[in-house]
Every structure is written in structure tokens, then in C-alpha cells.
Design a protein around this motif. Structure first.
Motif, PDB file in Angstrom:
ATOM      1  N   THR A 165      -0.339   8.308  -9.263  1.00 21.99           N
ATOM      2  CA  THR A 165      -0.672   8.454  -7.849  1.00 21.99           C
ATOM      3  C   THR A 165      -1.054   9.898  -7.594  1.00 21.99           C
ATOM      4  O   THR A 165      -0.293  10.823  -7.874  1.00 21.99           O
ATOM      5  CB  THR A 165       0.536   8.070  -6.978  1.00 21.99           C
ATOM      6  OG1 THR A 165       0.848   6.693  -7.209  1.00 21.99           O
ATOM      7  CG2 THR A 165       0.209   8.259  -5.507  1.00 21.99           C
TER       8      THR A 165
ATOM      9  N   ASP B  64      -0.014  10.927  -2.290  1.00 24.50           N
ATOM     10  CA  ASP B  64       1.133  10.089  -1.975  1.00 24.50           C
ATOM     11  C   ASP B  64       1.192   9.691  -0.505  1.00 24.50           C
ATOM     12  O   ASP B  64       1.701   8.629  -0.169  1.00 24.50           O
ATOM     13  CB  ASP B  64       2.417  10.827  -2.365  1.00 24.50           C
ATOM     14  CG  ASP B  64       3.656   9.989  -2.118  1.00 24.50           C
ATOM     15  OD1 ASP B  64       4.413  10.314  -1.178  1.00 24.50           O
ATOM     16  OD2 ASP B  64       3.851   9.005  -2.850  1.00 24.50           O
TER      17      ASP B  64
ATOM     18  N   ARG C  79      -6.667   7.043 -13.047  1.00 22.23           N
ATOM     19  CA  ARG C  79      -6.230   6.885 -14.430  1.00 22.23           C
ATOM     20  C   ARG C  79      -7.209   7.618 -15.338  1.00 22.23           C
ATOM     21  O   ARG C  79      -8.374   7.868 -14.976  1.00 22.23           O
ATOM     22  CB  ARG C  79      -6.155   5.409 -14.801  1.00 22.23           C
ATOM     23  CG  ARG C  79      -7.504   4.708 -14.871  1.00 22.23           C
ATOM     24  CD  ARG C  79      -7.361   3.252 -15.223  1.00 22.23           C
ATOM     25  NE  ARG C  79      -8.670   2.599 -15.200  1.00 22.23           N
ATOM     26  CZ  ARG C  79      -8.846   1.337 -14.873  1.00 22.23           C
ATOM     27  NH1 ARG C  79      -7.828   0.607 -14.464  1.00 22.23           N
ATOM     28  NH2 ARG C  79     -10.067   0.780 -14.917  1.00 22.23           N
TER      29      ARG C  79
ATOM     30  N   LYS D 261      -7.002  -0.949  -5.490  1.00 20.75           N
ATOM     31  CA  LYS D 261      -6.878   0.475  -5.756  1.00 20.75           C
ATOM     32  C   LYS D 261      -8.154   1.253  -5.492  1.00 20.75           C
ATOM     33  O   LYS D 261      -8.326   2.353  -6.000  1.00 20.75           O
ATOM     34  CB  LYS D 261      -6.427   0.683  -7.215  1.00 20.75           C
ATOM     35  CG  LYS D 261      -5.011   0.157  -7.481  1.00 20.75           C
ATOM     36  CD  LYS D 261      -4.551   0.482  -8.872  1.00 20.75           C
ATOM     37  CE  LYS D 261      -3.135  -0.017  -9.119  1.00 20.75           C
ATOM     38  NZ  LYS D 261      -2.159   0.637  -8.241  1.00 20.75           N
TER      39      LYS D 261
ATOM     40  N   SER E 145      -4.764   6.364  -6.214  1.00 25.13           N
ATOM     41  CA  SER E 145      -4.255   6.349  -7.580  1.00 25.13           C
ATOM     42  C   SER E 145      -5.438   6.465  -8.521  1.00 25.13           C
ATOM     43  O   SER E 145      -6.532   5.963  -8.234  1.00 25.13           O
ATOM     44  CB  SER E 145      -3.492   5.047  -7.864  1.00 25.13           C
ATOM     45  OG  SER E 145      -2.348   4.951  -7.046  1.00 25.13           O
TER      46      SER E 145
ATOM     47  N   GLN F  58       0.554   6.248  -0.215  1.00 28.56           N
ATOM     48  CA  GLN F  58      -0.093   6.169  -1.527  1.00 28.56           C
ATOM     49  C   GLN F  58      -1.530   5.657  -1.424  1.00 28.56           C
ATOM     50  O   GLN F  58      -1.880   4.593  -1.945  1.00 28.56           O
ATOM     51  CB  GLN F  58       0.715   5.272  -2.469  1.00 28.56           C
ATOM     52  CG  GLN F  58       2.080   5.846  -2.817  1.00 28.56           C
ATOM     53  CD  GLN F  58       2.821   5.038  -3.860  1.00 28.56           C
ATOM     54  OE1 GLN F  58       2.332   4.015  -4.334  1.00 28.56           O
ATOM     55  NE2 GLN F  58       4.001   5.508  -4.240  1.00 28.56           N
TER      56      GLN F  58
END
Length: 607
Positions: A87, A90, A77, A298, A75, A72
Motif C-alpha cells: 500500500t 494509506d 506492486r 485496485k 496499492s 487505502q
């Protein structure tokens, strides 16, 4: 095995075609991101991901392969309310083909050719938009070339320092999260040191690239540090890398399908870090590495977890010069006063233990020692080996470890491996008790072997060199504890005379030192003067008196038995006074030995 061989070897064979094809592949705007953050240290360096500060080779090539798997690593948004997070990538598996060369102990050049072997992930939905799935299959990533220049050599605790620069060329596939589509470069400062059994390194710098609305990454600053602890061929360590975005938050626009507006997506983090626990096994010029650890944050490319394995090989084409620096200073001066290549080559002198004594002159190149002899005591001239710790008695055991620093001695290990005491001697089966660095004393009686006339039997000091260190009156010979004096009793009685107490104390000491002696018969004997039955009873009472004295002084009663023989077993002629005196005696016969020690002491008749 065949599957992985194909996955690893195929990109190496196909790399020229992939590199050429990468320049003609159409870029998917939202994927113009070089996702992988693992930056392997140059081949031949001491740690896995943090470069070293020193350059130790005159001409030292190295190559290696490193396979990394990240879980992962990306990620994203949506920027609109309700956009949600998901995600995008992966998994990602990347093979790094590494090469480097060290030159003139000043410069190291390195190359990293990475290949994406596998990546994937379910296409995430951001609002009403389904983000395209990452491209799978094998692809080439951005080629990295770099180097470092050593500025300061390590001296003692002062670390080495170097400047480094890495440049990434846009050879990667922008549609597969393996290329940034632009040149990137990263200057850094590196410091570090090598000590016996321990190394460390740290670097700090920035990675810069042209701002682009098509990429989820931009310019960043970073810090990396690592340590390794070595024991023989094994090195265990930990390495930490931290990144922070240097510009504004990154966001890209994903076009919507018919009737749906475009959606912007952004990275949900401004920083990231990875902590790796590493292990290295060295087999001559070959090294095998493995590591794993978590990621935090992240920032694109920061995985939830990473695993890697690597192998490398490095060897000196030009061996390090053995000449001392003084040889260079004495070389004839060339034009302009320059002493030529000899002086330049001798400047970065190897000093593995960091004690300022060059390895070529260091008698203890792997132990921190003294560069100058210590001040001598009046009337003494202490031994001195340059680069070694102090050793006043010159026995090879440094004063800091030597329990007898002023008397030449032996190591505890050497004493433990000394010749065993002969079978039947008073100390047969016992272990030496000499102290580390003290003279050998096999029987542990405090008298060194060199002066001990009986080095395998615990004894006492004596002015007579022939008996110095020998037992006073007791020794083991075969199946008997021999006493060199007799136990004294009043005529016709069984009370022990006080003058025999020291003799019996030595008998008790021998029994305590030898728990393997499980049973001893104390035999009483008389001459032939008097009635036979009276002599038999007297010899039995005297044997019982000796047993009682020994048990009262700590000897387990299970190990002793009393027997009386009267005049039945004479040693000498009872017709003379000398013969009768010899026949009046107490003997100690060893009737049983056991490997069980105290567990073998049993009551009752012998088995």
C-alpha cells in the motif's frame, strides 16, 4: 472542533497562493497522478455523486462543501519476480468546494475546487527499492469545471436526458497525488427522473488524458448510477460508480539508490468500483448529506472504504413562471413568426409527478393522475380534477383508496378523530368503525351519521326517522343500564317469557361493547300484593333468572350479581293498577367501572 475548522477553512483562505505555487512545484515523476476518484455531483443536484439529467431553474445558484475520507486508495506492486505488493497511500482526506448555476432550464454550469487536507502512508519497499512516502500537508488538487445541457425533459415514465462535459485543469500538486500534470476531460450521457418519493439517475462516459509514463492513471471509461427514496425531509439511497482502464497497464520507473538498479512498479488492477449508501436531510434550501461504503478493485484511487459528509444550499433567484404553456402559445408572434421568449421559456414545463400535466395546471402536482376526464357513465357526470386520479364521488378520496367510490364519505383518520360519543351513551369510549371513503358511522351500526337519529348509540333501522338507528330497548344513562321495556315473567313465577329474549340480547350486547363496566347489579322488584317475604323471595329468584340467562349467553359471571328487594322500593303508587305494573320490574345498576377491562372483573364484594 477548532482543529477541523482550521483544516477546512485554511485551504479556502490560502487557495489563491496554493494555486499559484502549484505551477512552480517540481513534479515527482512517480506521483504525477490525480488519485481521488470521488466526483461529487454538481451543487444542488438530487444525488451525492451521480449528476441529475434535468435542469429545473431559470436562474438557480447553489454552493456546497463535501469532505471525503478514503482508506487505502493506492496499492502497487513490482514488475520483477519477488517484487511484492504494498500500500503506497494509506489515507487521503479531501475537501471539495462546489458551486453551480442553472440557466433557462436548459444549461447547468458547475465548479469543483478540491483540496487535499491530509494524506499519508508508510513508505513501501518494492524489491530493494523503498518508494518515497506520499507528501503530507495541505495541497490543492486539479480544478474541475463542467456543465450539462438538457436535451429531453421528463414526460411521465420517460426519463429526462442530458449531455455533460467536465474538464480538469492541471492546478494540482503533482508531488502530492493531487494533480495529473495535464488537462483531462470527460464527456458523458446522463438520464434520470424525479417522481413523488423517488428519484434516480445514471451516467456513462469516458475520462481522457494524454498518455504519460509519469502517471499511474490514464484514459478510462466509467458508469455511475444512483437511486434515492424520499419520505418527508429524509432521503435514503445508494450510488454505484465503476471505472475501467481504457489503455495499456500503467507502470512507472522508480530510480534505485547507488549500486541498485531502477525498479518498475505497476498498478495491480485494471478496474475499480465504489458502492455508497447515502442519506440526505433537507431543511428548506439547505441539505445535509452523509454516506459510506466499500471499494472494489485496485485501480488507483479506489479505496478499501470511503466516508463523506456534505452540506449545500440552493435557491431560485428567478421564480419559476406560473403561467400555463397555452399562454405562451397565445403570445403575439414576433419577427419571422417567432413568439419570443415566452414560448422558449414555457417549453421545459415543470411536471413534478411526471403525469404530463404541467404543475401550473395540475390540481395534484405530487400525485400521478389523469390528463383527460374519464368517460362518464350514462346519466352521470363524474367529478374531474386535471392531474388527479379518478374520484367519482368527489369526496377528496381517490377511487383506488375509496371503499365507497360512488358515495361521498370521509377518511378513516377523520372518522377516528370525530367527536367522541357522550359519556353515558351506549357507545361511550368506543372507536368509530367507518370505512375509508364511506359516510361517517360513529357508532358502527351500519347507518350513516347523517341519517342516524342516535349517532352515538348502536341501533337498528326503522321506518320512523325519529328512531332510525336508535337502540331498540337499551341504553346507558349515568350509573344505570336503562331498558325501555320490561322483562316479562308469568304471574307469581320466575321463568322469563320468550318475548323478553330480544331485550336481554341487547343488554348482553351493551355489556360486550363496554368491557369497562366491571360489575352490574340485577335488581328484582315487585308490587305490594301478597306477603312481604314471598315478594322478597320472588324478586330474588327473578333477578337470578336474568343473571343465569345473561351468563348462558356469554356474559362473564364475575360481572353480575342478583339482588331482590320485593316491594321495598316502589316507583309508583301501589294503589293503582298502573302504579303496580311499573313497580313490577328488573333494573340494571352499574356498580363498578374499571380501566383494566377484563382484568378488572373480580369475584367477591366490591372494593
Amino acid at each position: 472542533m477548532a482543529y477541523w475548522s482550521a483544516r477546512v477553512i485554511a485551504p479556502l483562505l490560502a487557495s489563491p497562493l496554493l494555486v499559484a505555487a502549484s505551477f512552480s512545484m517540481p513534479a515527482a515523476a512517480q506521483e504525477a497522478t490525480a488519485l481521488d476518484r470521488l466526483a461529487p455531483a454538481p451543487a444542488g443536484d438530487g444525488l451525492s455523486t451521480v449528476p441529475s439529467a434535468g435542469v429545473s431553474g431559470d436562474l438557480r445558484p447553489a454552493v456546497g462543501l463535501l469532505l471525503s475520507y478514503s482508506h487505502q486508495p493506492l496499492s502497487v506492486r513490482g514488475t520483477e519476480p519477488g517484487g511484492g505488493a504494498a500500500t503506497w497511500v494509506d489515507r487521503q482526506a479531501i475537501l471539495h468546494a462546489l458551486a453551480s448555476v442553472e440557466l433557462l432550464r436548459r444549461v447547468k454550469l458547475d465548479l469543483d475546487a478540491p483540496f487535499v487536507l491530509d494524506q499519508g502512508g508508510a513508505p513501501p519497499a518494492i524489491g530493494d527499492i523503498r518508494v518515497p512516502a506520499p507528501a503530507g500537508g495541505i495541497s490543492v488538487a486539479d480544478l474541475q469545471v463542467g456543465g450539462r445541457v438538457a436535451l429531453l425533459p421528463q414526460e411521465g415514465l420517460r426519463p429526462a436526458a442530458a449531455l455533460g462535459l467536465s474538464v480538469w485543469l492541471p492546478t494540482g500538486d503533482e508531488a502530492a497525488f493531487s494533480g495529473a500534470g495535464a488537462v483531462r476531460y470527460a464527456p458523458r450521457v446522463i438520464v434520470g427522473a424525479e417522481h413523488p418519493g423517488f428519484r434516480w439517475s445514471a451516467s456513462a462516459g469516458g475520462r481522457f488524458q494524454q498518455a504519460s509514463g509519469d502517471s499511474l492513471t490514464g484514459s478510462e471509461v466509467f458508469l455511475a448510477a444512483g437511486v434515492g427514496v424520499r419520505k418527508g425531509p429524509l432521503q435514503l439511497g445508494s450510488e454505484l460508480s465503476i471505472w475501467a482502464a481504457a489503455g495499456d497497464a500503467r507502470a512507472v520507473e522508480v530510480p534505485g539508490r547507488a549500486g541498485v538498479e531502477d525498479v518498475k512498479i505497476e498498478v495491480p488492477g485494471r478496474a475499480g468500483a465504489e458502492l455508497l449508501l447515502t442519506a440526505r436531510w433537507s431543511l428548506g434550501p439547505l441539505t445535509l448529506d452523509a454516506g459510506a461504503g466499500p471499494g472494489f478493485g485496485k485501480l488507483p484511487g479506489t479505496p478499501k472504504a470511503r466516508f463523506f459528509a456534505a452540506l449545500g444550499i440552493a435557491a431560485d433567484v428567478v421564480p419559476a413562471p406560473a403561467a400555463a404553456p397555452a399562454a405562451a402559445a397565445a403570445a403575439p408572434a414576433g419577427p419571422g413568426g417567432d413568439r419570443g421568449g415566452a414560448a422558449r421559456a414555457a417549453a421545459p414545463v415543470a411536471d413534478l409527478d411526471g403525469d404530463t400535466v404541467p404543475d401550473a395546471e395540475d390540481a395534484c402536482p405530487r400525485v400521478i393522475g389523469e390528463a383527460r376526464p374519464p368517460a362518464a357513465a350514462p346519466g352521470a357526470r363524474p367529478a374531474f380534477r386535471r392531474g388527479c386520479p379518478p374520484d367519482r364521488d368527489d369526496d377528496g378520496i381517490y377511487d383506488v383508496d375509496d371503499r365507497c367510490p360512488d358515495v361521498p364519505g370521509v377518511s378513516s383518520a377523520a372518522a377516528d378523530d370525530a367527536v367522541a360519543a357522550p359519556e353515558g351513551s351506549a357507545n361511550a369510549g368506543s372507536r368509530p368503525t367507518s370505512k375509508h371513503g364511506c359516510p361517517a358511522d360513529t357508532d358502527g351500526d351500519g347507518i350513516p351519521n347523517a341519517a342516524d337519529a342516535c349517532p352515538y348509540e348502536r341501533g337498528k333501522p326503522s321506518e320512523d326517522r325519529a328512531t332510525h338507528g336508535c337502540p331498540f330497548a337499551v341504553r346507558i344513562e349515568g350509573s344505570q343500564i336503562v331498558i325501555l321495556q320490561q322483562v316479562q315473567f308469568p304471574t307469581g313465577r320466575a321463568e322469563i317469557e320468550p318475548e323478553s329474549f330480544e331485550l336481554l340480547s341487547e343488554v348482553a350486547a351493551v355489556l360486550e361493547e363496554h368491557p369497562e363496566i366491571a360489575r352490574v347489579a340485577v335488581d328484582g322488584h315487585t308490587d305490594n300484593q301478597g306477603a312481604d317475604q314471598a315478594n322478597l323471595r320472588l324478586s330474588q329468584r327473578r333477578a337470578l333468572a336474568v343473571v343465569a340467562w345473561l351468563t348462558a349467553h356469554g356474559i362473564d359471571a364475575r360481572r353480575l350479581e342478583a339482588r331482590g328487594f320485593g316491594a321495598r322500593r316502589p316507583l309508583a303508587d301501589n294503589r293503582t293498577s298502573e302504579g303496580r305494573a311499573r313497580n313490577r320490574r328488573v333494573e340494571f345498576q352499574i356498580r363498578k367501572r374499571t380501566d383494566e377491562g377484563a382484568a378488572g372483573w373480580k369475584d367477591g364484594p366490591l372494593e
